[in-house]
Structures are given as structure tokens and as C-alpha cells.
Design a protein around this motif. Structure first.
Motif, PDB file in Angstrom:
ATOM      1  N   ASP A 148       0.826  -1.211   0.000  1.00 38.00           N
ATOM      2  CA  ASP A 148       0.000   0.000   0.000  1.00 38.00           C
ATOM      3  C   ASP A 148       0.861   1.262   0.000  1.00 38.00           C
ATOM      4  O   ASP A 148       0.577   2.226  -0.712  1.00 38.00           O
ATOM      5  N   CYS A 149       1.920   1.266   0.795  1.00 33.82           N
ATOM      6  CA  CYS A 149       2.800   2.434   0.875  1.00 33.82           C
ATOM      7  C   CYS A 149       3.551   2.660  -0.435  1.00 33.82           C
ATOM      8  O   CYS A 149       3.725   3.800  -0.870  1.00 33.82           O
ATOM      9  N   ARG A 150       3.990   1.589  -1.096  1.00 37.22           N
ATOM     10  CA  ARG A 150       4.694   1.742  -2.373  1.00 37.22           C
ATOM     11  C   ARG A 150       3.785   2.353  -3.434  1.00 37.22           C
ATOM     12  O   ARG A 150       4.196   3.239  -4.185  1.00 37.22           O
ATOM     13  N   VAL A 151       2.547   1.918  -3.468  1.00 39.42           N
ATOM     14  CA  VAL A 151       1.591   2.477  -4.435  1.00 39.42           C
ATOM     15  C   VAL A 151       1.344   3.947  -4.125  1.00 39.42           C
ATOM     16  O   VAL A 151       1.306   4.799  -5.028  1.00 39.42           O
ATOM     17  N   HIS A 152       1.197   4.275  -2.847  1.00 39.26           N
ATOM     18  CA  HIS A 152       0.969   5.668  -2.443  1.00 39.26           C
ATOM     19  C   HIS A 152       2.184   6.539  -2.786  1.00 39.26           C
ATOM     20  O   HIS A 152       2.024   7.677  -3.249  1.00 39.26           O
ATOM     21  N   VAL A 153       3.389   6.029  -2.585  1.00 38.56           N
ATOM     22  CA  VAL A 153       4.618   6.759  -2.911  1.00 38.56           C
ATOM     23  C   VAL A 153       4.673   7.049  -4.409  1.00 38.56           C
ATOM     24  O   VAL A 153       5.024   8.157  -4.833  1.00 38.56           O
ATOM     25  N   GLN A 154       4.304   6.060  -5.234  1.00 38.95           N
ATOM     26  CA  GLN A 154       4.310   6.271  -6.682  1.00 38.95           C
ATOM     27  C   GLN A 154       3.347   7.381  -7.083  1.00 38.95           C
ATOM     28  O   GLN A 154       3.673   8.240  -7.895  1.00 38.95           O
ATOM     29  N   LYS A 155       2.162   7.380  -6.490  1.00 46.52           N
ATOM     30  CA  LYS A 155       1.186   8.424  -6.804  1.00 46.52           C
ATOM     31  C   LYS A 155       1.689   9.797  -6.382  1.00 46.52           C
ATOM     32  O   LYS A 155       1.582  10.776  -7.132  1.00 46.52           O
ATOM     33  N   LEU A 156       2.243   9.894  -5.175  1.00 42.64           N
ATOM     34  CA  LEU A 156       2.733  11.186  -4.685  1.00 42.64           C
ATOM     35  C   LEU A 156       3.895  11.703  -5.530  1.00 42.64           C
ATOM     36  O   LEU A 156       3.967  12.890  -5.843  1.00 42.64           O
ATOM     37  N   ASN A 157       4.815  10.819  -5.920  1.00 41.49           N
ATOM     38  CA  ASN A 157       5.958  11.259  -6.725  1.00 41.49           C
ATOM     39  C   ASN A 157       5.540  11.670  -8.133  1.00 41.49           C
ATOM     40  O   ASN A 157       6.082  12.622  -8.680  1.00 41.49           O
ATOM     41  N   THR A 158       4.560  10.977  -8.727  1.00 42.50           N
ATOM     42  CA  THR A 158       4.097  11.404 -10.055  1.00 42.50           C
ATOM     43  C   THR A 158       3.356  12.731  -9.961  1.00 42.50           C
ATOM     44  O   THR A 158       3.498  13.592 -10.836  1.00 42.50           O
ATOM     45  N   LEU A 159       2.593  12.936  -8.896  1.00 37.44           N
ATOM     46  CA  LEU A 159       1.916  14.214  -8.688  1.00 37.44           C
ATOM     47  C   LEU A 159       2.932  15.338  -8.499  1.00 37.44           C
ATOM     48  O   LEU A 159       2.791  16.425  -9.065  1.00 37.44           O
ATOM     49  N   ARG A 160       3.962  15.067  -7.699  1.00 35.27           N
ATOM     50  CA  ARG A 160       5.014  16.069  -7.480  1.00 35.27           C
ATOM     51  C   ARG A 160       5.712  16.420  -8.792  1.00 35.27           C
ATOM     52  O   ARG A 160       5.958  17.584  -9.091  1.00 35.27           O
ATOM     53  N   ARG A 161       6.009  15.420  -9.608  1.00 31.66           N
ATOM     54  CA  ARG A 161       6.684  15.648 -10.886  1.00 31.66           C
ATOM     55  C   ARG A 161       5.811  16.466 -11.841  1.00 31.66           C
ATOM     56  O   ARG A 161       6.301  17.357 -12.520  1.00 31.66           O
ATOM     57  N   SER A 162       4.511  16.169 -11.882  1.00 31.61           N
ATOM     58  CA  SER A 162       3.629  16.932 -12.766  1.00 31.61           C
ATOM     59  C   SER A 162       3.538  18.389 -12.315  1.00 31.61           C
ATOM     60  O   SER A 162       3.473  19.297 -13.150  1.00 31.61           O
ATOM     61  N   MET A 163       3.553  18.618 -11.001  1.00 28.15           N
ATOM     62  CA  MET A 163       3.537  19.995 -10.498  1.00 28.15           C
ATOM     63  C   MET A 163       4.828  20.714 -10.869  1.00 28.15           C
ATOM     64  O   MET A 163       4.810  21.896 -11.243  1.00 28.15           O
ATOM     65  N   GLU A 164       5.973  20.035 -10.782  1.00 29.39           N
ATOM     66  CA  GLU A 164       7.247  20.639 -11.166  1.00 29.39           C
ATOM     67  C   GLU A 164       7.273  20.982 -12.652  1.00 29.39           C
ATOM     68  O   GLU A 164       7.779  22.029 -13.045  1.00 29.39           O
ATOM     69  N   GLU A 165       6.735  20.093 -13.487  1.00 29.25           N
ATOM     70  CA  GLU A 165       6.694  20.363 -14.921  1.00 29.25           C
ATOM     71  C   GLU A 165       5.821  21.573 -15.220  1.00 29.25           C
ATOM     72  O   GLU A 165       6.141  22.378 -16.084  1.00 29.25           O
ATOM     73  N   GLY A 166       4.713  21.715 -14.490  1.00 26.83           N
ATOM     74  CA  GLY A 166       3.850  22.885 -14.658  1.00 26.83           C
ATOM     75  C   GLY A 166       4.576  24.163 -14.286  1.00 26.83           C
ATOM     76  O   GLY A 166       4.465  25.181 -14.968  1.00 26.83           O
ATOM     77  N   ARG A 167       5.332  24.129 -13.199  1.00 25.15           N
ATOM     78  CA  ARG A 167       6.116  25.305 -12.782  1.00 25.15           C
ATOM     79  C   ARG A 167       7.189  25.633 -13.806  1.00 25.15           C
ATOM     80  O   ARG A 167       7.427  26.798 -14.114  1.00 25.15           O
ATOM     81  N   GLU A 168       7.848  24.596 -14.329  1.00 25.55           N
ATOM     82  CA  GLU A 168       8.893  24.824 -15.332  1.00 25.55           C
ATOM     83  C   GLU A 168       8.310  25.450 -16.592  1.00 25.55           C
ATOM     84  O   GLU A 168       8.898  26.365 -17.168  1.00 25.55           O
ATOM     85  N   ALA A 169       7.145  24.960 -17.018  1.00 22.99           N
ATOM     86  CA  ALA A 169       6.508  25.521 -18.208  1.00 22.99           C
ATOM     87  C   ALA A 169       6.122  26.976 -17.967  1.00 22.99           C
ATOM     88  O   ALA A 169       6.288  27.836 -18.857  1.00 22.99           O
ATOM     89  N   GLU A 170       5.637  27.281 -16.758  1.00 21.93           N
ATOM     90  CA  GLU A 170       5.271  28.656 -16.425  1.00 21.93           C
ATOM     91  C   GLU A 170       6.506  29.560 -16.420  1.00 21.93           C
ATOM     92  O   GLU A 170       6.467  30.679 -16.934  1.00 21.93           O
ATOM     93  N   LEU A 171       7.609  29.079 -15.850  1.00 20.57           N
ATOM     94  CA  LEU A 171       8.840  29.864 -15.833  1.00 20.57           C
ATOM     95  C   LEU A 171       9.377  30.095 -17.238  1.00 20.57           C
ATOM     96  O   LEU A 171       9.842  31.190 -17.557  1.00 20.57           O
ATOM     97  N   GLU A 172       9.311  29.060 -18.085  1.00 20.75           N
ATOM     98  CA  GLU A 172       9.771  29.225 -19.461  1.00 20.75           C
ATOM     99  C   GLU A 172       8.934  30.266 -20.192  1.00 20.75           C
ATOM    100  O   GLU A 172       9.464  31.078 -20.946  1.00 20.75           O
ATOM    101  N   ALA A 173       7.618  30.258 -19.952  1.00 18.14           N
ATOM    102  CA  ALA A 173       6.757  31.251 -20.589  1.00 18.14           C
ATOM    103  C   ALA A 173       7.121  32.657 -20.113  1.00 18.14           C
ATOM    104  O   ALA A 173       7.187  33.598 -20.910  1.00 18.14           O
TER     105      ALA A 173
END
Length: 155
Positions: free
Chosen positions: A49-74
Motif C-alpha cells: 500500500d505504501c509503495r503504491v501511495h509513494v508512486q502516486k505522490l511522486n508522479t503528482l510532485r513531478r507533474s507539479m514541477e513540470e507545470g512550474r517549469e513551463a510557467e517559468l519558461e513562458a
């Protein structure tokens, strides 16, 4: 009864991880090797259960970072386009618009700054003595000269 795991986040690399629950509430990051204490548990349960939760949290964190990077590039592209427009204006005879010129020309006493792009005098020029300016012109480096013994402070 199986072992209990918790989901934690590293303060250094910001990666979510699952670790076995310990009494001393400390863990070592699996990515960067930093030893740290558990500040917040993002989940607790079985290992799977914890491994699945970690995967979800890390993918969510990565998508948020990509959104910030795209905003900074703009923003950078907008700033770059504005800088290019500023160069074009300067070539046409207009001085570029910068915030520090407004602050020095604005209602803060009116002593600093210039009007119409003429050469500006530094605000610090009035605090410099003419002797120090002459020494600079002669090429002396004041940082390497020593003060007389009477002016030195001993702590």
C-alpha cells in the motif's frame, strides 16, 4: 501480522519514500543518503500500500514541477521578447524603461537620477571624497592597504 511501513518525504531531494516504522522516528533517504527525522507521515500501512501511495505522490510532485517549469519558461520568453522590444526602442532613440530609473527619478527627493537619458551620477558619489577618487584613478587598490595601528580594533 506483517510489518508496518510509513510514507515520508526527504527534506533535501523532496522525494517521497516508504520506510519501516521505527521507534526512534529517523530514516535515511534512499536517494541522497541524508539522515533525518520523520516530520510528517504521508501514509501508513502495509509495504504494498505504501509503495503504491509513494508512486502516486511522486508522479503528482513531478507533474507539479513540470507545470512550474513551463510557467517559468513562458515568463522567460515574455521577458526575452520585452528585452528585444527594449533594444528596438533604444535604437529608435528612446531610452529603455527600467524600474530603478523610475525609483530614482520618482518622488524620493528628486536628487538622484537624470531626465532624458543623460549621464547619471551615482547616489554614492556625494559620499566619496575626492582623495579616494584620485587614488582609484592612479590604480591603487585600497583593499590591500593596511590601516594605521591606532585605528585597528582588537577583539
Amino acid at each position: 501480522m506483517g510489518q508496518e511501513f510509513n510514507v515520508v518525504r526527504c527534506f533535501s531531494c523532496c522525494v517521497f519514500q516508504s520506510h519501516q516504522v521505527r521507534k526512534d522516528k529517523k530514516f535515511v533517504c534512499k536517494m541522497c543518503g541524508e539522515r533525518q527525522s520523520v516530520r510528517k507521515e504521508y501514509g501508513r500501512g502495509s509495504g504494498k500500500d505504501c509503495r503504491v501511495h509513494v508512486q502516486k505522490l511522486n508522479t503528482l510532485r513531478r507533474s507539479m514541477e513540470e507545470g512550474r517549469e513551463a510557467e517559468l519558461e513562458a515568463r522567460l520568453e515574455e521577458g526575452y521578447a520585452a528585452a528585444l522590444e527594449g533594444q528596438e526602442e533604444e535604437e529608435e532613440g528612446f531610452p529603455p524603461h527600467t524600474g530603478w530609473q523610475e525609483a530614482s527619478e520618482g518622488g524620493h527627493g528628486g536628487s538622484g537620477g537624470s531626465v532624458g537619458g543623460a549621464s547619471q551620477v551615482s547616489k554614492w558619489a556625494k559620499y566619496l571624497s575626492s582623495d579616494s577618487e584620485e587614488e582609484e584613478e592612479e590604480g591603487k587598490d585600497l583593499r590591500h592597504t593596511r590601516a594605521p595601528a591606532t585605528e585597528r580594533r582588537h577583539y
